[in-house]
Design a protein around this motif. Sequence first.
Motif, PDB file in Angstrom:
ATOM      1  N   PRO A  19       0.811  -1.525  -0.070  1.00  0.00           N
ATOM      2  CA  PRO A  19       0.103  -0.256  -0.283  1.00  0.00           C
ATOM      3  C   PRO A  19       1.127   1.285  -0.178  1.00  0.00           C
ATOM      4  CG  PRO A  19      -0.317  -1.180   2.242  1.00  0.00           C
ATOM      5  CD  PRO A  19       0.755  -2.163   1.400  1.00  0.00           C
ATOM      6  N   LEU A  20      -0.123   2.214  -0.702  1.00  0.00           N
ATOM      7  CA  LEU A  20       1.213   3.580  -0.821  1.00  0.00           C
ATOM      8  C   LEU A  20       0.665   4.846   0.613  1.00  0.00           C
ATOM      9  CD1 LEU A  20       0.727   4.419  -4.606  1.00  0.00           C
ATOM     10  CD2 LEU A  20       2.734   3.364  -3.451  1.00  0.00           C
ATOM     11  N   LEU A  21       1.440   5.257   1.093  1.00  0.00           N
ATOM     12  CA  LEU A  21       0.957   6.840   1.700  1.00  0.00           C
ATOM     13  C   LEU A  21       0.112   7.903   0.899  1.00  0.00           C
ATOM     14  CD1 LEU A  21       4.412   8.210   2.969  1.00  0.00           C
ATOM     15  CD2 LEU A  21       2.539   6.406   4.535  1.00  0.00           C
ATOM     16  N   ILE A  24       1.052  10.271  -1.669  1.00  0.00           N
ATOM     17  CA  ILE A  24       2.216   9.519  -2.470  1.00  0.00           C
ATOM     18  C   ILE A  24       1.445   9.295  -3.946  1.00  0.00           C
ATOM     19  CG2 ILE A  24       3.069   7.447  -2.510  1.00  0.00           C
ATOM     20  CD1 ILE A  24       5.327   9.866  -2.924  1.00  0.00           C
ATOM     21  N   TRP A  28       1.208   8.514  -8.172  1.00  0.00           N
ATOM     22  CA  TRP A  28       0.591   7.518  -8.879  1.00  0.00           C
ATOM     23  C   TRP A  28      -1.000   7.196  -9.479  1.00  0.00           C
ATOM     24  CZ3 TRP A  28       4.251   2.908  -9.271  1.00  0.00           C
ATOM     25  CH2 TRP A  28       4.659   3.544  -8.950  1.00  0.00           C
ATOM     26  N   LEU A  99      19.562   0.139 -12.136  1.00  0.00           N
ATOM     27  CA  LEU A  99      19.300   1.268 -10.848  1.00  0.00           C
ATOM     28  C   LEU A  99      19.624   2.536 -11.092  1.00  0.00           C
ATOM     29  CD1 LEU A  99      18.677  -0.956  -7.292  1.00  0.00           C
ATOM     30  CD2 LEU A  99      16.280  -0.514  -9.764  1.00  0.00           C
ATOM     31  N   LEU A 101      19.628   7.313  -9.784  1.00  0.00           N
ATOM     32  CA  LEU A 101      19.110   8.600  -9.456  1.00  0.00           C
ATOM     33  C   LEU A 101      19.101   8.888 -10.682  1.00  0.00           C
ATOM     34  CD1 LEU A 101      20.741   8.920  -5.985  1.00  0.00           C
ATOM     35  CD2 LEU A 101      18.110   8.256  -6.494  1.00  0.00           C
TER      36      LEU A 101
ATOM     37  N   LEU B 144       7.686   2.680   3.816  1.00  0.00           N
ATOM     38  CA  LEU B 144       7.488   4.040   3.742  1.00  0.00           C
ATOM     39  C   LEU B 144       5.943   4.211   2.184  1.00  0.00           C
ATOM     40  CD1 LEU B 144       9.753   6.315   5.767  1.00  0.00           C
ATOM     41  CD2 LEU B 144       7.779   4.380   6.606  1.00  0.00           C
ATOM     42  N   GLY B 145       6.045   3.686   1.778  1.00  0.00           N
ATOM     43  CA  GLY B 145       4.582   3.922   0.770  1.00  0.00           C
ATOM     44  C   GLY B 145       5.053   4.736  -0.500  1.00  0.00           C
ATOM     45  N   PHE B 146       6.592   4.980  -0.833  1.00  0.00           N
ATOM     46  CA  PHE B 146       6.065   6.167  -2.227  1.00  0.00           C
ATOM     47  C   PHE B 146       6.356   5.503  -3.515  1.00  0.00           C
ATOM     48  CE2 PHE B 146       9.749   8.487   0.753  1.00  0.00           C
ATOM     49  CZ  PHE B 146       8.481   9.469   1.397  1.00  0.00           C
ATOM     50  N   GLY B 147       6.147   3.846  -3.277  1.00  0.00           N
ATOM     51  CA  GLY B 147       5.949   3.004  -4.466  1.00  0.00           C
ATOM     52  C   GLY B 147       7.478   2.744  -4.983  1.00  0.00           C
ATOM     53  N   ILE B 148       8.873   2.840  -4.849  1.00  0.00           N
ATOM     54  CA  ILE B 148      10.145   2.683  -6.039  1.00  0.00           C
ATOM     55  C   ILE B 148      10.533   1.125  -5.987  1.00  0.00           C
ATOM     56  CG2 ILE B 148      11.770   3.526  -6.784  1.00  0.00           C
ATOM     57  CD1 ILE B 148       9.154   5.248  -7.604  1.00  0.00           C
ATOM     58  N   PRO B 150       9.531  -1.606  -5.049  1.00  0.00           N
ATOM     59  CA  PRO B 150       9.157  -2.741  -5.897  1.00  0.00           C
ATOM     60  C   PRO B 150       9.949  -3.207  -7.302  1.00  0.00           C
ATOM     61  CG  PRO B 150       6.966  -1.811  -4.657  1.00  0.00           C
ATOM     62  CD  PRO B 150       7.806  -0.872  -4.656  1.00  0.00           C
ATOM     63  N   PHE B 153      14.268  -2.224  -6.342  1.00  0.00           N
ATOM     64  CA  PHE B 153      15.115  -1.851  -5.735  1.00  0.00           C
ATOM     65  C   PHE B 153      15.309  -2.983  -3.854  1.00  0.00           C
ATOM     66  CE2 PHE B 153      14.173   2.419  -7.087  1.00  0.00           C
ATOM     67  CZ  PHE B 153      15.747   2.904  -7.762  1.00  0.00           C
ATOM     68  N   ASN B 154      14.838  -3.262  -3.626  1.00  0.00           N
ATOM     69  CA  ASN B 154      14.287  -3.784  -2.645  1.00  0.00           C
ATOM     70  C   ASN B 154      14.455  -5.860  -2.776  1.00  0.00           C
ATOM     71  OD1 ASN B 154      12.700  -2.161  -1.596  1.00  0.00           O
ATOM     72  ND2 ASN B 154      10.215  -2.625  -1.658  1.00  0.00           N
ATOM     73  N   GLU B 391      14.596   5.533  -0.516  1.00  0.00           N
ATOM     74  CA  GLU B 391      14.986   6.454  -2.022  1.00  0.00           C
ATOM     75  C   GLU B 391      14.005   8.043  -2.106  1.00  0.00           C
ATOM     76  OE1 GLU B 391      18.014   5.130  -2.990  1.00  0.00           O
ATOM     77  OE2 GLU B 391      17.061   3.269  -3.010  1.00  0.00           O
ATOM     78  N   PRO B 392      14.626   8.492  -2.272  1.00  0.00           N
ATOM     79  CA  PRO B 392      16.510   8.561  -3.525  1.00  0.00           C
ATOM     80  C   PRO B 392      17.254   9.187  -1.896  1.00  0.00           C
ATOM     81  CG  PRO B 392      15.231  10.875  -3.213  1.00  0.00           C
ATOM     82  CD  PRO B 392      14.161  10.625  -2.453  1.00  0.00           C
TER      83      PRO B 392
END
Lengths: 149, 408
Positions: A19-21, A24, A28, A99, A101, B144-148, B150, B153-154, B391-392
């Motif tokens: 689940p998302l905060l 944010i 999405w 990956l 940045l 923390l749910g920013f969604g990136i 999955p 990164f994980n 991230e970031p």
Amino acid sequence: MSEQKVSRLGPWVERPFPPLLPEIVPFWEGLRRHEFRLVKCRRCGACYYPYTVCVRHADIPDFDEMEWAPTSGRGTVFAHLTVHKVVDPAFQPDLPYVLALIELDEGPLFATRIVDCDPQDVRIGRRAAVKYHDVPGQDRTLPFFVLQD
Amino acid sequence: MSTREFRDKFAIVGVGMTPTARTHARGMSAMRLEAWAAKLAIEDAGLAREDIDGVVHAMMASPHPPLQWTDTYSRMLGLRPNFYLTVARGGQAAHNGLLLATHYLRLGLAKYVIVSCGLPGWSASHAPEGPVGMLGTGGWRGQLGFGIGPLGFNAAAGGGSSHGFYVSRHMHEYGTTAEDLAEVALSAREWANLNPEARFHDRKLTREDYLASDYVIEPLRKMDCCIESDLGAAIVVTTADRARSGPKPPVYLKGLGFGDQARKQWWDKSNYTQVDGAFAAKQAFAEAGENIWSIDVAELYDCFTMEIIFYLEDYGYCKKGEAGEFLRSGATRPGGSFPINTHGGLLSGMYLFDFPNVVEATRQLRGEAGDRQVPNAHLALTNGHGGEMVEPFMCSSHATMILGNELS
Ligand SMILES: [Zn+2]
């Protein structure tokens, strides 16, 4: 560069995401519409990601002074890694994958995957842009990035 | 914090670490490992269970049941503390715990506080059903749910998909090379070869081995990443006056400092080529009334090889980009002028956040370090860095401590 390479995605892409905060979720939702949104300050236009209240003012702005707004979805590679080993077998078909940045043109850094490339071609300073990946059969769009020439 | 209030006012009187870094401890929970270490620390301090009246339990960046569900391990030992509190932020949790413990002591709320931690990290990543917990497929950096997280990164091992960005940037800005990183791994391994408790005590490592080892998350090779251990560790701390009546020489807390890169914005570029060690060290050294060159031995948080390069540069032992040369001089190795990670570090010794650093510094200052003992060690430097990996921006916080075996 010759033939355009297309990245393989393992079965991870089909499983449910955590689940998302709530803060944010608009990011999405924007991706679903192929919009790359950042949090923008109504007072000065500064952009933030993830959700941050603008730091350019002596007072702390109210939360409703920050809004999600469409942005360029472009930037330059700031740092990059090539993943050769994973602890999650669902990513095995993806290997090796990149990956990165991305330093967005609006300022913030965005962590993502660079797809459709040879990992050796990824260099700090190269231009990159978002590539929206609509996950088949799901109400979800992933914000991958691709290198630009 | 002024010198009056902290320096030489508190001391470590007992340390314990489970002898499991080499054997692992399959079938033991974090709670059991932590309780075992606490028992060892209480015995090391010459105390009985009823002497312990405060417990500070240290853990990862954030609660992570069931892998590190130890609330409250002290019941397992029959301890009866006045308080049991939890501190987090993983890689600097021991330093955070000592900060909290000294406040309880200062307020007179406890006489002997135990700061402890346990983690069955090796067993979790070698579970028959595949890695579990933070090391497993569920991932945790996306929590923390920013969604990136999955997106890949994980799925990458440990914290490499975050910390690797540090390496990428430092190589880009300062020309750091794999050979520089190799020096850190080789130095740690030489020390581990002298420490019978170290995971890789009986395995040599050559530069050729290092360069031939596979990339995990390029530019990180396997040898750049810390190991996993099933380990418990505990530290008993009390006031300096009380410490002098114990069976072993007190190890005084001389200075403690903290830093956090979040003093800048999330995406400040400098956050990827340094830690906040300069800020933390300045406080710690000022409080201790010492400077970096008076340190006899340093036990530093080497979650990845690059972190040691950051510390050497950010604490001021050399300029940015010159840590490779410093390392090549052999200063950090056995017999060198600035020994680092005499236990073998997290790279070759054992992993349990910053706990092994404090345990090893204590042993060095007591002269209990056997073949790896640094002669005439009077002042030790320890550190840790931790926090969430979201991230970031990740692992932003930093702690530095100076310990000594003589009063200033
Ligand atoms: Zn603003």
